[in-house]
Design a protein around this motif. Structure first.
Motif, PDB file in Angstrom:
ATOM      1  N   ALA A  26       1.758   6.659  -3.043  1.00 58.29           N
ATOM      2  CA  ALA A  26       2.967   7.330  -2.565  1.00 58.29           C
ATOM      3  C   ALA A  26       3.277   6.886  -1.146  1.00 58.29           C
ATOM      4  CB  ALA A  26       2.795   8.843  -2.613  1.00 58.29           C
ATOM      5  N   VAL A  27       4.569   6.753  -0.851  1.00 56.83           N
ATOM      6  CA  VAL A  27       5.046   6.320   0.469  1.00 56.83           C
ATOM      7  C   VAL A  27       5.996   7.370   1.020  1.00 56.83           C
ATOM      8  CG1 VAL A  27       6.378   4.576   1.709  1.00 56.83           C
ATOM      9  CG2 VAL A  27       4.816   3.882  -0.124  1.00 56.83           C
ATOM     10  N   ARG A  28       5.829   7.669   2.302  1.00 62.78           N
ATOM     11  CA  ARG A  28       6.790   8.522   3.003  1.00 62.78           C
ATOM     12  C   ARG A  28       7.111   7.863   4.330  1.00 62.78           C
ATOM     13  NH1 ARG A  28       8.697  13.812   3.051  1.00 62.78           N
ATOM     14  NH2 ARG A  28       9.250  14.608   5.120  1.00 62.78           N
ATOM     15  N   THR A 246      12.495  -8.684   8.193  1.00 61.71           N
ATOM     16  CA  THR A 246      11.834  -7.997   7.080  1.00 61.71           C
ATOM     17  C   THR A 246      10.433  -8.525   6.813  1.00 61.71           C
ATOM     18  OG1 THR A 246      12.839  -9.512   5.475  1.00 61.71           O
ATOM     19  CG2 THR A 246      14.046  -7.483   5.990  1.00 61.71           C
ATOM     20  N   VAL A 247       9.914  -9.323   7.728  1.00 58.63           N
ATOM     21  CA  VAL A 247       8.523  -9.775   7.691  1.00 58.63           C
ATOM     22  C   VAL A 247       7.893  -9.365   9.014  1.00 58.63           C
ATOM     23  CG1 VAL A 247       6.976 -11.768   7.655  1.00 58.63           C
ATOM     24  CG2 VAL A 247       8.951 -11.704   6.126  1.00 58.63           C
ATOM     25  N   ARG A 248       6.823  -8.622   8.944  1.00 57.87           N
ATOM     26  CA  ARG A 248       6.125  -8.213  10.158  1.00 57.87           C
ATOM     27  C   ARG A 248       5.631  -9.474  10.864  1.00 57.87           C
ATOM     28  NH1 ARG A 248       4.906  -3.109  10.650  1.00 57.87           N
ATOM     29  NH2 ARG A 248       4.826  -2.691   8.410  1.00 57.87           N
ATOM     30  N   SER A 249       6.005  -9.684  12.120  1.00 61.61           N
ATOM     31  CA  SER A 249       5.798 -10.974  12.778  1.00 61.61           C
ATOM     32  C   SER A 249       4.928 -10.850  14.017  1.00 61.61           C
ATOM     33  CB  SER A 249       7.152 -11.593  13.160  1.00 61.61           C
ATOM     34  OG  SER A 249       7.961 -11.767  12.011  1.00 61.61           O
ATOM     35  N   ARG A 250       3.859 -11.642  14.018  1.00 63.21           N
ATOM     36  CA  ARG A 250       3.000 -11.793  15.184  1.00 63.21           C
ATOM     37  C   ARG A 250       3.221 -13.216  15.688  1.00 63.21           C
ATOM     38  NH1 ARG A 250       3.533  -7.341  14.228  1.00 63.21           N
ATOM     39  NH2 ARG A 250       2.013  -5.748  13.642  1.00 63.21           N
ATOM     40  N   VAL A 251       3.686 -13.383  16.911  1.00 58.97           N
ATOM     41  CA  VAL A 251       4.114 -14.701  17.376  1.00 58.97           C
ATOM     42  C   VAL A 251       3.243 -15.181  18.528  1.00 58.97           C
ATOM     43  CG1 VAL A 251       6.486 -14.367  16.593  1.00 58.97           C
ATOM     44  CG2 VAL A 251       5.863 -13.695  18.915  1.00 58.97           C
ATOM     45  N   LEU A 492      -4.284  -0.330   1.213  1.00 52.77           N
ATOM     46  CA  LEU A 492      -3.440   0.794   0.781  1.00 52.77           C
ATOM     47  C   LEU A 492      -4.211   2.081   1.030  1.00 52.77           C
ATOM     48  CD1 LEU A 492      -1.917  -0.698  -2.496  1.00 52.77           C
ATOM     49  CD2 LEU A 492      -1.096  -0.856  -0.143  1.00 52.77           C
ATOM     50  N   SER A 493      -4.189   2.518   2.283  1.00 49.32           N
ATOM     51  CA  SER A 493      -4.922   3.696   2.722  1.00 49.32           C
ATOM     52  C   SER A 493      -3.940   4.698   3.316  1.00 49.32           C
ATOM     53  CB  SER A 493      -5.966   3.319   3.785  1.00 49.32           C
ATOM     54  OG  SER A 493      -6.857   2.345   3.304  1.00 49.32           O
ATOM     55  N   PRO A 494      -4.112   5.994   3.067  1.00 42.00           N
ATOM     56  CA  PRO A 494      -3.225   6.993   3.660  1.00 42.00           C
ATOM     57  C   PRO A 494      -3.140   6.838   5.175  1.00 42.00           C
ATOM     58  CG  PRO A 494      -4.604   8.002   1.983  1.00 42.00           C
ATOM     59  CD  PRO A 494      -5.110   6.600   2.173  1.00 42.00           C
ATOM     60  N   GLY A 495      -1.938   6.845   5.680  1.00 42.62           N
ATOM     61  CA  GLY A 495      -1.701   6.674   7.098  1.00 42.62           C
ATOM     62  C   GLY A 495      -1.413   5.251   7.514  1.00 42.62           C
ATOM     63  N   HIS A 496      -1.766   4.274   6.678  1.00 40.82           N
ATOM     64  CA  HIS A 496      -1.463   2.883   6.997  1.00 40.82           C
ATOM     65  C   HIS A 496       0.022   2.587   6.800  1.00 40.82           C
ATOM     66  CE1 HIS A 496      -5.531   0.577   6.932  1.00 40.82           C
ATOM     67  NE2 HIS A 496      -5.621   1.714   7.589  1.00 40.82           N
ATOM     68  N   LEU A 497       0.490   1.587   7.517  1.00 39.61           N
ATOM     69  CA  LEU A 497       1.860   1.135   7.328  1.00 39.61           C
ATOM     70  C   LEU A 497       2.037   0.664   5.887  1.00 39.61           C
ATOM     71  CD1 LEU A 497       2.275  -0.805  10.680  1.00 39.61           C
ATOM     72  CD2 LEU A 497       3.373   1.350  10.072  1.00 39.61           C
ATOM     73  N   ALA A 498       3.172   1.006   5.317  1.00 40.95           N
ATOM     74  CA  ALA A 498       3.404   0.762   3.893  1.00 40.95           C
ATOM     75  C   ALA A 498       3.921  -0.650   3.668  1.00 40.95           C
ATOM     76  CB  ALA A 498       4.379   1.796   3.328  1.00 40.95           C
ATOM     77  N   ASP A 499       2.994  -1.601   3.554  1.00 42.57           N
ATOM     78  CA  ASP A 499       3.291  -2.990   3.193  1.00 42.57           C
ATOM     79  C   ASP A 499       2.649  -3.220   1.830  1.00 42.57           C
ATOM     80  OD1 ASP A 499       4.314  -3.065   5.738  1.00 42.57           O
ATOM     81  OD2 ASP A 499       2.824  -4.448   6.544  1.00 42.57           O
ATOM     82  N   ILE A 500       3.475  -3.372   0.798  1.00 42.62           N
ATOM     83  CA  ILE A 500       3.001  -3.325  -0.588  1.00 42.62           C
ATOM     84  C   ILE A 500       3.670  -4.419  -1.398  1.00 42.62           C
ATOM     85  CG2 ILE A 500       2.888  -1.881  -2.674  1.00 42.62           C
ATOM     86  CD1 ILE A 500       3.148   0.579  -0.821  1.00 42.62           C
ATOM     87  N   GLY A 527       7.550   0.385   4.693  1.00 39.54           N
ATOM     88  CA  GLY A 527       8.140   1.445   3.885  1.00 39.54           C
ATOM     89  C   GLY A 527       9.505   1.125   3.325  1.00 39.54           C
ATOM     90  N   ARG A 528      10.003  -0.052   3.595  1.00 37.36           N
ATOM     91  CA  ARG A 528      11.347  -0.469   3.184  1.00 37.36           C
ATOM     92  C   ARG A 528      11.243  -1.475   2.039  1.00 37.36           C
ATOM     93  NH1 ARG A 528      14.919  -4.021   7.446  1.00 37.36           N
ATOM     94  NH2 ARG A 528      16.638  -4.650   6.088  1.00 37.36           N
TER      95      ARG A 528
END
Length: 536
Positions: A26-28, A246-251, A492-500, A527-528
């Motif tokens: 589940a995602v919120r 829309t891609v989490r970016s570390r530069v 996929l752990s509760p509280g983690h950022l929702a990247d699925i 989450g998006r």
């Protein structure tokens, strides 16, 4: 409390340290709200506004994190002349000719770099004279990877590269039988006079957005872009502010190899921030240095198979490298060094060891080696003992395997990317692609790490193959650990950022050779929902 999204799947692979499969997630908002063993176990979180995806075919796992991916340059390559389907030199010339027909005379024509001459019937790069057949009115630059290019006669002329032009330090100008430049240029010092003439890209926002969309389609939720400029960071920030990143970016900040040491130090000092600056979607990761070349220019201890007098190129001296690394660490940056050959790896290890001795409080992973393709057993042991992080990209071997065998010989080619040995030694290691130079598809990379197959050279280094779950971990939870974010994402752990990412076939149990053919049904970042085939 209700969820914004509940996925009731066939299987959920959480990659949270417990290999037991789950049934629902589940995602919120931006985060994972809950994970349950039973697919009906989160029904109590379903409210009137909750989207429910109820599909027993779905296999769900963390979105992929590519830890070495030139995302912006990949987007630019997607807008250039594409050569990945060329089967001979005539196809290359024809593709460029078609672009020339719709390009104003005098304007540059540049190709993508993600292709290889081993796919051509001639098994070689085109020459300047052959590129001239596409157009004599346009200067042409054909990229092949990030360390080799071919220039047309007009481009060579504009760049001041003639018969009497000497090879620059750290680069090579290939010559034909008459002694004139053939068009092939190896390493940035040789290519730099032409690069200086290219117009500044004016469509980087479009290029970056295009790369994001393509990556989301393949389940990529995060990348680490290993080398951008201040100007290129502005494109990232602008797209982020517009909601299009829309891609989490570390530069990483690139300290170009054609800059002298003083210029590198000035670049470091010009940044008023350091590693860690930014937010969860866009963050500065570290400084990037290039120590040697690619397959054709890697700094090797022993001569190349093609030339008994050639050992590749060291692009920075050990003394200068130590000066720059020390300056970066002192100012709070992490530092990553590109090294392909064993001689370059040795130089980096010597420098890192001395820097670590002066900074005993450095956390593991503050210093990285990007690629480490030919690291031998002793070098691996040193790196692990020092806490140096290793970024591996098997797609390079997949795409460049034929040239590895040609230039290095079969024995060294089979030693490249000793991933299993790194894992068994307990290295801090993560995987990536090195796109745009190699294919960015994570499933192709994972398949390659398990099979050790290449595009044109068969299976290389089968003793270095790893199991499938470990390969997936190197793209998910271990990749997040690699950048110090295992408490934030990667599982996929509760509280983690929702990247699925979700598939209609379980990639952890399907036929191995089917992996590269799988297409994500859904990708979620922060989450998006950024890719959705379930509603199409």
């Amino acid at each position: 409390m209700t969820a914004d999204l509940v996925i009731k799947a066939g299987v959920v692979h959480a990659f949270d340290g417990d290999e037991a499969p789950r049934g629902a997630v589940a995602v919120r908002g931006r985060r994972i709200l809950a994970v349950a063993a039973d697919r009906d176990g989160l029904d109590g979180l379903i409210g009137p506004q909750t989207r429910v995806v109820d599909d027993r075919r779905l296999a769900v796992l963390p979105a992929f994190f590519d830890t070495h991916n030139h995302q912006l340059e990949t987007g630019r390559s997607l807008l250039r002349v594409q050569l990945d389907r060329a089967s001979n030199v005539a196809d290359v010339v024809d593709a460029i000719r078609q672009r020339a027909a719709v390009t104003a005379p005098g304007e540059w024509i540049v190709t993508s770099g993600g292709w290889h001459e081993s796919n051509l019937a001639e098994q070689r790069l085109p020459t300047a004279l052959e590129l001239d057949q596409a157009s004599r009115s346009h200067p042409i630059l054909v990229w092949r990877g990030g360390h080799v290019a071919v220039a047309s006669s007009l481009a060579l002329e504009l760049g001041g590269i003639h018969r009497d032009t000497p090879d620059p330090p750290g680069g090579s100008i290939e010559r034909n039988a008459s002694g004139a430049p053939s068009g092939m240029l190896v390493e940035l010092p040789a290519i730099a006079p032409i690069l200086a003439l290219l117009p500044t890209p004016d469509d980087d926002l479009h290029a970056l957005a295009l790369a994001c969309a393509r990556y989301n389609e393949r389940g990529i939720g995060a990348v680490r872009d290993p080398g951008i400029s201040r100007e290129e960071l502005a494109a990232y920030q602008s797209l982020h502010e517009a909601g299009g990143l829309t891609v989490r970016s570390r530069v990483m900040v690139l300290l170009r190899e054609d800059l002298g040491t003083d210029a590198k130090l000035r670049e470091i000092e010009a940044w008023p921030v350091r590693s860690g600056f930014g937010d969860d979607m866009l963050r500065l990761d570290g400084l990037k240095l290039i120590v040697d070349g690619g397959v054709e220019g890697a700094a090797l201890k022993d001569p190349y198979a093609t030339d008994a007098d050639y050992r590749g190129h060291l692009l920075i001296s050990q003394r200068d490298l130590e000066t720059v690394v020390e300056a970066g660490i002192t100012r709070g940056w992490t530092v990553g060094c590109h090294a392909v050959g064993d001689a370059a790896i040795e130089v980096i290890l010597d420098v890192y060891e001395r820097v670590i001795a002066r900074h005993r409080d450095l956390p593991p992973g503050a210093l990285t080696i990007e690629h480490a393709m030919l690291a031998d057993e002793r070098q691996r042991a040193r790196a692990v003992a020092l806490g140096i992080a290793i970024a591996v990209q098997y797609p390079l071997a997949y795409a460049l395997g034929a040239n590895m065998v040609r230039y290095w010989g079969a024995e060294r080619a089979n030693r490249a990317f000793p991933i299993r040995a790194w894992v068994e030694a307990g290295a801090l290691i993560a995987a990536g692609s090195d796109s745009y130079i190699a294919p960015y598809d994570p499933l192709l990379s994972i398949w390659g790490m398990v099979t050790r197959e290449t595009q044109r050279a068969g299976r290389l280094g089968v003793d270095h193959a790893i199991d499938r779950r470990t390969a997936f971990a190197l793209y998910t939870n271990l990749a997040a650990r690699w950048v110090g974010e295992s408490g934030l994402r990667g599982s996929l752990s509760p509280g983690h950022l929702a990247d699925i990412v979700a598939f209609h076939t379980d990639p952890l149990t399907c036929d191995l050779d089917a992996l590269p053919t799988l297409t994500p049904a859904m990708t979620i970042v922060d989450g998006r929902i950024v890719h959705d085939q379930l509603t199409s």
